[in-house]
Design a protein around this motif. Structure first.
Motif, short mmCIF file in Angstrom:
data_model
loop_
_atom_site.label_atom_id
_atom_site.label_comp_id
_atom_site.label_asym_id
_atom_site.label_seq_id
_atom_site.Cartn_x
_atom_site.Cartn_y
_atom_site.Cartn_z
N TYR A 1 0.81 -1.14 -0.13
CA TYR A 1 0.10 -0.14 0.10
C TYR A 1 0.97 1.13 0.11
CZ TYR A 1 -3.40 3.43 1.26
OH TYR A 1 -4.00 4.87 1.52
N TYR B 1 -8.36 -0.79 2.43
CA TYR B 1 -7.66 -1.86 1.98
C TYR B 1 -6.63 -2.30 3.06
CZ TYR B 1 -4.36 -3.97 -1.14
OH TYR B 1 -3.39 -4.83 -1.71
N THR B 2 -6.16 -1.47 3.86
CA THR B 2 -5.14 -1.94 4.82
C THR B 2 -5.98 -2.62 6.07
OG1 THR B 2 -4.84 0.22 5.87
CG2 THR B 2 -3.15 -0.65 4.02
N GLU C 1 -3.06 -2.27 -6.13
CA GLU C 1 -2.40 -2.50 -4.79
C GLU C 1 -2.34 -0.90 -4.17
OE1 GLU C 1 0.77 -5.13 -4.34
OE2 GLU C 1 0.13 -6.28 -5.93
N ARG D 1 -6.30 -6.14 5.74
CA ARG D 1 -4.94 -6.98 5.52
C ARG D 1 -3.93 -6.54 6.68
NH1 ARG D 1 -7.34 -5.37 0.83
NH2 ARG D 1 -7.07 -6.86 -0.84
#
Length: 101
Positions: free
Chosen positions: A15, A37-38, A101, A41
């Motif tokens: 990222y 997104y993070t 990404e 993850r």
């Protein structure tokens, strides 16, 4: 000072972001305050950063690196600037489409 940074997520993806306070931003990514997104993850770990005079410069660099292939980002992280030109994308190569990404 503003920063452009790259974190590696728990799934191995990268990222790329920009921020004023690097340590706080990485903490936020790891504690649910980061982007979606993070958040999905975690944990993330800081693998690269660059310092800038102005946030607009850090943001511009963020946008540039976001459009790079994974291989090109990895070369930056690994400190292999001599490999960056070779890893530039050719638009006709479908395997080298921009990474989200």
């Amino acid at each position: 000072m503003p920063y452009m940074y790259i974190v590696e997520c728990s799934d191995g993806s990268f990222y790329v972001g920009s921020t004023w306070v690097l340590e706080r931003r990485v903490w936020e990514h790891n504690n649910g305050g980061g982007v979606e997104y993070t958040r999905r993850r975690r944990p993330v770990r800081l693998v690269y950063h660059e310092k800038y005079e102005r946030i607009s410069e850090a943001y511009g660099r963020e946008k540039q690196v976001q459009n790079w292939s994974r291989a090109k980002r990895q070369a930056l992280i690994d400190g292999r600037p001599q490999d960056l030109p070779m890893l530039s994308r050719w638009p006709s190569d479908p395997e080298d489409e921009p990474s989200v990404e």
